[in-house]
Design an enzyme around this catalytic site. Sequence first.
Site, PDB file in Angstrom:
ATOM      1  N   CYS A 101      -7.703  -2.765   8.265  1.00 55.11           N
ATOM      2  CA  CYS A 101      -6.274  -2.836   7.492  1.00 55.11           C
ATOM      3  C   CYS A 101      -5.715  -1.402   7.483  1.00 55.11           C
ATOM      4  O   CYS A 101      -4.670  -0.962   7.907  1.00 55.11           O
ATOM      5  CB  CYS A 101      -6.463  -3.490   6.266  1.00 55.11           C
ATOM      6  SG  CYS A 101      -6.572  -5.333   6.271  1.00 55.11           S
ATOM      7  N   HIS A 104      -1.429  -5.911   1.361  1.00 56.85           N
ATOM      8  CA  HIS A 104      -2.594  -6.721   1.204  1.00 56.85           C
ATOM      9  C   HIS A 104      -2.238  -7.677   0.367  1.00 56.85           C
ATOM     10  O   HIS A 104      -1.495  -7.694  -0.715  1.00 56.85           O
ATOM     11  CB  HIS A 104      -3.843  -5.740   0.770  1.00 56.85           C
ATOM     12  CG  HIS A 104      -4.643  -5.147   1.434  1.00 56.85           C
ATOM     13  ND1 HIS A 104      -4.773  -3.740   1.597  1.00 56.85           N
ATOM     14  CD2 HIS A 104      -5.431  -5.566   2.716  1.00 56.85           C
ATOM     15  CE1 HIS A 104      -5.461  -3.414   2.575  1.00 56.85           C
ATOM     16  NE2 HIS A 104      -6.090  -4.588   3.133  1.00 56.85           N
ATOM     17  N   GLU A 144       0.685  -1.172   0.062  1.00 54.91           N
ATOM     18  CA  GLU A 144      -0.008  -0.141   0.039  1.00 54.91           C
ATOM     19  C   GLU A 144       0.799   1.249  -0.078  1.00 54.91           C
ATOM     20  O   GLU A 144       1.661   1.327   0.610  1.00 54.91           O
ATOM     21  CB  GLU A 144      -0.776   0.065   1.262  1.00 54.91           C
ATOM     22  CG  GLU A 144      -1.931  -1.119   1.232  1.00 54.91           C
ATOM     23  CD  GLU A 144      -2.774  -0.949  -0.015  1.00 54.91           C
ATOM     24  OE1 GLU A 144      -2.934  -0.154  -0.293  1.00 54.91           O
ATOM     25  OE2 GLU A 144      -3.536  -1.976  -0.120  1.00 54.91           O
TER      26      GLU A 144
END
EC number: 3.4.19.3
Length: 214
Positions: free
Chosen positions: A141, A165, A78
């Site tokens: 998350c 992820h 991310e």
Amino acid sequence: MKVLVTGFEPFGGEKGNPALEAIKGLPAEIHGAEVRWLEVPTVFHKSAQVLEEEMNRYQPDFVLCIGQAGGRTSLTPERVTINQDDACISDNEDNQPIDRPIRPDGASAYFSSLPIKAMVQAIKKEGLPASVSNTAGTFVCSHLMYQALYLVEKKSPYVKAGFMHIPYMMEQVVNRPTTPAMSLVDIRRGIEAAIGAIIEHGDQELKLVGGETH
């Protein structure tokens, strides 16, 4: 050098979570760095408390949080996390914050301080699909990614932190044959490759194409 890797407990009615199952099998040492894994609850704020306690105990150089993203086809480091909880489902303690700041005194957003493009490159070299993600969502998350980077900014500026992820593991899609999934062995290989890139590059990012048109 020490790396702390976190994975969430199962949530949303799932019997397992590939993030937790994958990190449990990581070697204790990768590229000469010590690796420790940590289970975190899929609960707003409590997940951050558990992470902060372990960061204080372990004093890692790097923190890599791992989370399940059902429906994704690849491993996705991310790029950014926003200061907003907006839960489409309840967490494991029935909390469902909607349009709520994670930290009222925090930045609007934090960028990962890990070398996300180097991580993608390393995962691809293992023959596994990977890409940079520009949205970590607004569930636990993203909450944990934000909290990790907030802690780094406020208390541990020497630490580099970020989030990745991963897809469902195969066992989760037995009755959902059209849903993307990856074997647990491959997920773990991808995480190991990402950790290797973190150790090799630190916060020195590679200048590679990783953006999107939309």
